[in-house]
Design an enzyme around this catalytic site. Structure first.
Site, short mmCIF file in Angstrom:
data_model
loop_
_atom_site.label_atom_id
_atom_site.label_comp_id
_atom_site.label_asym_id
_atom_site.label_seq_id
_atom_site.Cartn_x
_atom_site.Cartn_y
_atom_site.Cartn_z
N ASP A 102 -7.37 -2.70 3.31
CA ASP A 102 -6.28 -3.64 3.05
C ASP A 102 -6.51 -5.01 3.67
OD1 ASP A 102 -4.75 -1.66 1.71
OD2 ASP A 102 -4.08 -0.88 3.63
N ASP B 137 0.85 -1.18 0.00
CA ASP B 137 0.00 0.00 0.00
C ASP B 137 0.89 1.24 0.00
OD1 ASP B 137 -2.43 1.49 0.28
OD2 ASP B 137 -1.93 1.77 2.39
N ASP C 206 -2.29 -0.77 5.89
CA ASP C 206 -2.63 -0.24 7.21
C ASP C 206 -4.11 0.05 7.38
OD1 ASP C 206 -2.84 1.86 5.47
OD2 ASP C 206 -1.58 3.25 6.61
#
Length: 878
Positions: free
Chosen positions: A606, A330, A602
């Site tokens: 996700d 990410d 985070d």
């Protein structure tokens, strides 16, 4: 019903049979609650503890271990209960670890439920009430203001400067401006649906009113919970390899028992004696300490990782990283700092920088305070925080500025105007209106000459090409305080001060970590909910996006079949504007290519991909509870480079586990060969008796194997490509090495037996033959542990005594063996006799011989051994 972002607020209210001013009537609430259920996230009822324990017993290795415990008791007639107790303890420990791992998904869902707002301001029957968020139903009218956690998905009815932080759901790094009047296309991405507010996101500025359109599992966060609920955790490569070992050993045990029993009957041995010998040999063939060794080695690796900034939740996870071929990361908060920072300042003249920073700090709602150490701490909208922090760094404290120039009026940010204004008194009299907003809109309201305008637009375009978020700042001096602040009246004839370009900057250490990934044959991939240009700018700066790579958006993925994505997935290094479903598709596409995938993240969005990946890595500081619970590993320092350290540790751990397997199986082959040939040749007395075989397991299968597990990571491990997750543990070269090294150990024991039975060393009888074989087999295995420390490097290069754990294990094993051979009470139990000096010298020479041969082979052809192993790993990939 659905597609709420495509409909006007009046249409939505009509479909939901609700009124904007009065909300739902009291009589509608019970019926809707019965229809839609509570505004909570569902979960499966976990199976009972007995059912979960029973499931653990289906594992092949557990069945082998339980069988070994029973066989050990049978072979000793019930007297050797210690060995069986140790085996049962291993089973219990492994079962407890597995049961704790099964709770991960349940805790992830629990964390999702806790994200829901505890209370909500709702209008029902014309009255404003505070109710628990779980009581909300579709059609409820909810009031929102800065600081609120959105309790359910809603269609906005009103919005005034409303902005929401949706990064946990969409990956969008900056707060999203909302517009109640917008009507959007059906295919508008979730991150661009500015007329909706989403459950579990945070209101960062402004106020609004919405009508609830989805609750519970029907919300966007509920859809993610549903994916977590249905996603099963796959076995790690290590677990698959251990399954292979379990099946191999199970087959080996049956064969050993059958062959030995048959050979004994062929030579007319006692059926009972042959049964006990066959059972003892089967117990010896099973390295029952292997699961314990693997667990302890992994636990030691986990403790080392904690010191390096990573918490491993599932023991096999750190080993899985060792064969990771792809890291899907990410962007926001993982590769970047998740903190907007002003990186460029442009002014038409150098002497107006002070005015620009002062005006920018005053025209914000961000708050500035100082912690106990005197460090500045800003809170508020990330964009405004960046402005206040820049001013503070250059000596303009916002708190002091507000004392000198208190706010006398304001026009909040509005998505239609794209600007915000605040009014402050001037020291010389009169007032100053400070305006900040979109540069193009602001310049249209400024009095600037053509040259300055062109320069400002060019600077704005240059910053935009770098994916910076650009704000313009201007002011207007007023002689009197306006009776009313009207945008069209006061926000004109402005004096332009300059531009501020800001971005969420990359973490400084990430670029080096990315370079290490490429050196180790690992492909880093960026997956983000941010805009494509922003993602590309960060990816290029970090060298994730390289010449020949492609970037793709979630909208493009929607039109790409999964089989096409699997075929072309290696071409893409940047994915932008993606949803949780897209992230899971990307992970599975890489897995379909045979890659072991690590996923970092985070946010709530996700979590499904973290769970679907072979190993999920959540951020410890900025990560949500949902991401942490769904992940296998938590990075306490939010440092991408920690993943690279974990990869190095994982590769070392796998190498050490394979060394332990190598040692245990080659030693067991030696034991099987010695007993089998002794039976086949009808040697009397037998080279080894059942009680000696059981003792061998206790002395040689524990401490030396554990000592191999703490070998330091070999040099150059991060310059090699990752091993294939599908590469077999027992590839040909490795299996041949086990056989010939085991044969050396077995033949050394038989050689000692022959010498012990000869008239040369035992003129008075043959009783010393069995004792010498027993001593040689034990010591040969202890010496062999030193040889197994490296498959490439000799002991002279490693340092013979460099592994202190191995030295202690060798001394402990030798002391135990000497006690059995030299103490009269134990001699009776283990059927040994005292040995002469000559016999001891023969034992020492024969025990040392296999290790010396192995070292000589490594010294002569180390490259051949190394290349064979690598070639096998590469073949498995293809």
């Amino acid at each position: 019903m659905g597609g709420w972002h495509t409909k006007s607020s009046k249409e939505v209210l009509r479909e939901l049979e609700s009124e904007e001013k009065r909300g739902l009537s009291p009589g509608q609430i019970p019926r809707r609650r019965a229809q839609y259920g509570p505004n909570t996230l569902a979960s499966h009822k976990p199976p009972s503890l007995p059912a979960r324990l029973l499931a653990q017993l289906k594992d092949p290795m557990v069945l082998v271990l339980l069988g070994a415990a029973g066989l050990s008791l049978a072979a000793s007639g019930g007297s050797d209960w210690l060995d069986a107790a140790i085996i049962l303890l291993i089973v219990v420990v492994n079962a407890c670890i597995s049961l704790s791992q099964e709770d991960n998904a349940r805790r992830a869902l629990e964390a999702l439920r806790q994200l829901s707002a505890p209370l909500a301001r709702v209008v029902r029957g014309g009255e404003e009430l505070r109710v628990e968020a779980s009581e909300l139903v579709p059609g409820d009218i909810v009031e929102l203001e800065a600081g609120d956690l959105v309790p359910a998905d809603g269609r906005l009815l009103e919005s005034a400067g409303l902005r929401c932080d949706e990064s946990a759901l969409t990956g969008e790094s900056a707060p999203v401006s909302k517009d109640a009047g917008a009507i959007l296309a059906v295919d508008a991405p979730l991150a661009e649906r500015k007329n909706l507010v989403l459950s579990s996101t945070v209101v960062t500025a402004g106020r609004g009113r919405c009508v609830v359109v989805a609750t519970g599992m029907d919300t966007e966060v509920g859809r993610i919970a549903g994916m977590l609920l249905g996603e099963e955790t796959s076995d790690t490569p290590l677990q698959r390899r251990m399954g292979e070992v379990s099946r191999t050993l199970s087959f080996l045990c049956v064969c050993v028992c059958a062959v030995m029993f048959g050979v004994g009957l062929l030579f007319h041995r006692s059926m009972l004696d042959m049964f006990l010998t066959a059972v003892s040999l089967a117990v010896a063939a099973i390295p029952e300490g292997l699961p314990a060794v693997v667990t302890i080695v992994l636990a030691l690796g986990v403790s080392r990782m904690v010191r390096r900034g990573a918490i491993i939740k599932r023991l096999p996870a750190v080993e899985t990283l060792g064969c990771a071929g792809v890291i899907c990361s990410d962007k926001t908060g993982t590769l970047t700092q998740n903190r907007m920072t002003v990186t460029q300042v442009w002014t038409p003249r150098s002497d107006v920088r002070r005015e620009l920073l002062t005006a920018a700090a005053l025209c914000t709602d961000a708050a500035l305070r100082y912690d106990a150490h005197g460090a500045a701490v800003c809170t508020g909208d990330p964009t405004e925080v960046a402005l206040v922090e820049l001013a503070a760094r250059e000596g303009f404290d916002k708190n002091r500025l507000e004392q000198d120039f208190p706010r006398r009026g304001e026009l909040p940010f509005d998505s239609q105007r794209k600007r915000m204004s605040t009014l402050h008194p001037r020291k010389g009299g009169g007032y100053r209106l400070v305006v900040k907003g979109a540069p193009d809109v602001l310049l249209s309201r400024c009095r600037v000459d053509g040259e300055t305008r062109q320069a400002a637009l060019a600077a704005n375009a240059a910053m935009a090409e770098q994916a910076l978020r650009v704000l313009g700042v201007a002011y207007r001096d007023l002689e009197f305080l306006p009776r009313t602040l009207e945008p069209e009246t006061v926000e004109r004839d402005l004096t332009f001060l300059g531009l501020l370009g800001m971005m969420d900057p990359p973490r400084p250490q990430v670029r080096g970590a990315v370079e290490q990934c490429y050196a180790a044959g690992i492909r880093p991939v960026m997956i983000t909910g941010d805009h494509k240009l922003t993602a590309l700018a960060v990816a290029k700066e970090l060298d994730i996006f390289r010449p020949g790579d492609l970037a793709i958006t979630g909208e493009d993925l929607d039109f790409m079949p999964q089989e096409v994505l699997e075929q072309d997935v290696e071409r893409f290094s940047v994915y932008a504007r993606v949803s949780p479903e897209h992230k899971m598709r990307i992970v599975r596409a890489w897995q379909a290519r045979g890659k072991v995938v690590a996923m970092t993240g985070d946010g709530v969005n996700d979590a499904p991909a973290l769970k679907a990946a072979d190993i999920g890595c959540a951020m410890g500081r900025s990560g949500t509870d949902v991401a942490k619970e769904a992940a296998d590993m938590i990075l306490t320092d939010d440092d991408f480079s920690t993943i690279v350290h974990a990869v190095e540790e994982g590769r070392g751990i796998y190498a050490n586990i394979r060394k332990a397997i190598h040692y245990l199986l080659s030693c067991n082959i030696g034991e099987i060969l010695a007993v089998f040939l002794g039976t086949l040749l009808d040697l009397r007395p037998a080279p080894l008796v059942p009680v000696q075989l059981l003792w061998l397991n206790l002395v040689t299968d524990s401490l030396p194997a554990l000592a191999l597990g703490v070998e330091p990571v070999e040099d150059g491990v991060m310059t090699r490509p990752p091993r294939s997750a599908h590469a077999p543990l027992f590839y040909r070269a490795f299996s041949l090495r086990l056989l010939w090294q085991g044969a050396l150990i077995g033949l050394a024991a038989l050689g000692a037996y022959t010498l012990g039975c000869s008239a040369l060393l035992s003129p008075l009888g043959r009783e010393a033959g069995s004792t010498m074989a027993f001593a040689t087999l034990t010591l040969a295995q202890l010496f062999h542990a030193y040889d197994v420390r490296s498959g490439e490097h000799t002991l002279l290069r490693l340092g013979v005594l460099s592994n202190r754990s191995m030295n202690r294990a060798f001394l402990a094993g030798t002391a135990l063996q000497l006690a059995v051979l030299c103490l009269p009470p134990l001699q009776t139990v283990f059927r040994t006799v005292p040995l002469t000096v000559e016999q001891w010298l023969a034992v020492a020479g024969l025990a040392l011989a296999p290790a010396l041969v192995c070292e000589a082979v490594k010294a002569v052809s180390p490259r051949e051994i190394t290349s064979t192993g690598r070639e096998k790993a590469g073949t498995a990939v293809r």
